[in-house]
Design a protein around this motif. Structure first.
Motif, PDB file in Angstrom:
ATOM      1  N   LYS A 130       0.829  -1.194   0.000  1.00  0.00           N
ATOM      2  CA  LYS A 130       0.000   0.000   0.000  1.00  0.00           C
ATOM      3  C   LYS A 130       0.867   1.249   0.000  1.00  0.00           C
ATOM      4  O   LYS A 130       2.039   1.221   0.361  1.00  0.00           O
ATOM      5  N   LYS A 131       0.274   2.361  -0.393  1.00  0.00           N
ATOM      6  CA  LYS A 131       1.010   3.611  -0.471  1.00  0.00           C
ATOM      7  C   LYS A 131       1.314   4.135   0.924  1.00  0.00           C
ATOM      8  O   LYS A 131       0.446   4.212   1.784  1.00  0.00           O
TER       9      LYS A 131
ATOM     10  N   ASP B 268       1.190  -6.060   3.637  1.00  0.00           N
ATOM     11  CA  ASP B 268       0.101  -5.107   3.871  1.00  0.00           C
ATOM     12  C   ASP B 268      -0.747  -5.562   5.057  1.00  0.00           C
ATOM     13  O   ASP B 268      -1.090  -4.767   5.937  1.00  0.00           O
ATOM     14  N   GLU B 269      -1.092  -6.850   5.057  1.00  0.00           N
ATOM     15  CA  GLU B 269      -1.936  -7.383   6.132  1.00  0.00           C
ATOM     16  C   GLU B 269      -1.209  -7.359   7.468  1.00  0.00           C
ATOM     17  O   GLU B 269      -1.780  -6.988   8.502  1.00  0.00           O
TER      18      GLU B 269
ATOM     19  N   GLU C 243       1.297  -5.429   8.351  1.00  0.00           N
ATOM     20  CA  GLU C 243       1.474  -4.034   8.767  1.00  0.00           C
ATOM     21  C   GLU C 243       0.194  -3.517   9.413  1.00  0.00           C
ATOM     22  O   GLU C 243       0.237  -2.871  10.474  1.00  0.00           O
ATOM     23  N   TRP C 244      -0.924  -3.799   8.780  1.00  0.00           N
ATOM     24  CA  TRP C 244      -2.222  -3.415   9.343  1.00  0.00           C
ATOM     25  C   TRP C 244      -2.425  -4.040  10.718  1.00  0.00           C
ATOM     26  O   TRP C 244      -2.812  -3.369  11.681  1.00  0.00           O
ATOM     27  N   ALA C 245      -2.148  -5.347  10.831  1.00  0.00           N
ATOM     28  CA  ALA C 245      -2.349  -6.047  12.101  1.00  0.00           C
ATOM     29  C   ALA C 245      -1.448  -5.500  13.195  1.00  0.00           C
ATOM     30  O   ALA C 245      -1.854  -5.380  14.353  1.00  0.00           O
ATOM     31  N   MET C 246      -0.219  -5.157  12.836  1.00  0.00           N
ATOM     32  CA  MET C 246       0.709  -4.610  13.824  1.00  0.00           C
ATOM     33  C   MET C 246       0.190  -3.275  14.361  1.00  0.00           C
ATOM     34  O   MET C 246       0.211  -3.030  15.575  1.00  0.00           O
ATOM     35  N   LEU C 247      -0.307  -2.440  13.470  1.00  0.00           N
ATOM     36  CA  LEU C 247      -0.833  -1.137  13.893  1.00  0.00           C
ATOM     37  C   LEU C 247      -2.087  -1.311  14.744  1.00  0.00           C
ATOM     38  O   LEU C 247      -2.267  -0.602  15.752  1.00  0.00           O
TER      39      LEU C 247
ATOM     40  N   GLU D 250      -8.418 -13.484  10.366  1.00  0.00           N
ATOM     41  CA  GLU D 250      -7.409 -14.490  10.055  1.00  0.00           C
ATOM     42  C   GLU D 250      -6.011 -13.867  10.015  1.00  0.00           C
ATOM     43  O   GLU D 250      -5.061 -14.417  10.575  1.00  0.00           O
ATOM     44  N   ALA D 251      -5.885 -12.708   9.350  1.00  0.00           N
ATOM     45  CA  ALA D 251      -4.588 -12.038   9.253  1.00  0.00           C
ATOM     46  C   ALA D 251      -4.104 -11.582  10.625  1.00  0.00           C
ATOM     47  O   ALA D 251      -2.909 -11.693  10.948  1.00  0.00           O
ATOM     48  N   PHE D 252      -5.026 -11.077  11.445  1.00  0.00           N
ATOM     49  CA  PHE D 252      -4.637 -10.641  12.784  1.00  0.00           C
ATOM     50  C   PHE D 252      -4.156 -11.821  13.615  1.00  0.00           C
ATOM     51  O   PHE D 252      -3.171 -11.707  14.361  1.00  0.00           O
ATOM     52  N   GLU D 253      -4.829 -12.960  13.495  1.00  0.00           N
ATOM     53  CA  GLU D 253      -4.418 -14.158  14.237  1.00  0.00           C
ATOM     54  C   GLU D 253      -3.045 -14.650  13.788  1.00  0.00           C
ATOM     55  O   GLU D 253      -2.243 -15.113  14.609  1.00  0.00           O
ATOM     56  N   ILE D 254      -2.754 -14.552  12.489  1.00  0.00           N
ATOM     57  CA  ILE D 254      -1.432 -14.928  11.987  1.00  0.00           C
ATOM     58  C   ILE D 254      -0.373 -14.015  12.598  1.00  0.00           C
ATOM     59  O   ILE D 254       0.666 -14.477  13.083  1.00  0.00           O
TER      60      ILE D 254
END
Length: 268
Positions: free
Chosen positions: A3-4, A215-216, A218-222, A239-243
């Protein structure tokens, strides 16, 4: 392409370059050595080091490396050398060393454990090689890990690519790294290539290994930093957050200082 990013690329580049230069001068060293993989992180790190005007040694260390990795690495090094007279390069083919080590140590019937152990061994051979060049030339080993890898999911080898003297891009998200790469003119072949650690013969991508895109992650970390939990989301977001959460827990030992057994004072 991630993502940008909203990062101020020009200001960030100048800040990191000044930080690198000040650190090296205070340490009274000649410059930096960077392992070049053909990937985005090593391309950005070496470009930042080159912009300091100090000696920057770019080292290729193939171990059964796919040809397109080698091509991208060489394209980037050639571009850097053309732009910066302080850049030099070296190549250490570690494939024979890797194969020789395999004959000196026992194998295992646990194929999965053996597979991962040999991948991490590649990273540790490269770390040893970088410190060899650093010692000969009075240089610092510059790390290439970004924030998601180093402090989010621990996607690095302890005492491998995690064994460095300083980490110039470890406070940058992956999207920020791409923004700096585009600003500094990193070759398009690197900008569009799927991120990979290059530790496996089958050329699997980072996303293949992690189960989620940068991207996923990075989003989950934030979101995790905001105190959110997996149950706050549904579908692919959950699912991405659990990963992310699973990898963060499993690799926490890489992100924390080495535990020291502190002896009670009345024992001394």
């Amino acid at each position: 392409m991630p993502k940008k990013s909203t990062i101020k690329a020009a200001e960030t580049v100048d800040f990191i370059v000044d930080w690198l230069k000040a650190y090296a001068q205070n340490a009274k060293v000649n410059g930096f050595v960077v392992g070049i993989s053909g990937g985005i992180d090593s391309a950005v790190t070496s470009s930042l080091c080159a912009k300091t005007g100090m000696k920057t040694l770019c080292v290729e260390m193939p171990i059964h490396q796919p040809p397109h990795h080698v091509t991208r690495a060489q394209e980037h090094i050639a571009q850097l050398k053309q732009k910066y007279p302080n850049v030099d390069d070296a190549r250490a083919d570690l494939t024979p060393v890797f194969e020789s080590l395999k004959t000196a140590v026992p194998t295992s019937q646990n194929e999965h454990a053996l597979f991962l152990t040999l991948a991490n061994t590649r990273a540790r051979l490269r770390m040893t090689t970088l410190y060899y060049y650093a010692g000969l030339n009075g240089l610092l080993v510059a790390g290439t890990g970004n924030k998601v890898e180093d402090f989010g999911v621990g996607f690095f080898t302890k005492y491998g690519d995690g064994g460095v003297d300083l980490s110039p891009i470890a406070d940058l998200m992956k999207s920020d790294v791409y923004a700096l790469a585009a600003y500094m003119g990193v070759p398009d072949s690197i900008l569009v290539a799927p991120p990979t650690d290059g530790l496996f013969v089958d050329d699997r991508s980072d996303e293949d290994q992690l189960g989620a895109s940068y991207d996923e992650l990075e989003w989950a970390m934030l979101e995790s930093e905001k105190g959110r939990a997996a149950d706050d989301f549904t579908g692919r977001e959950k699912e991405a957050f659990e990963i992310y959460a699973r990898l963060n827990r499993a690799n926490r030992h890489k992100m924390l200082p080495i535990p020291v057994c502190e002896i009670p004072s009345d024992f001394k």
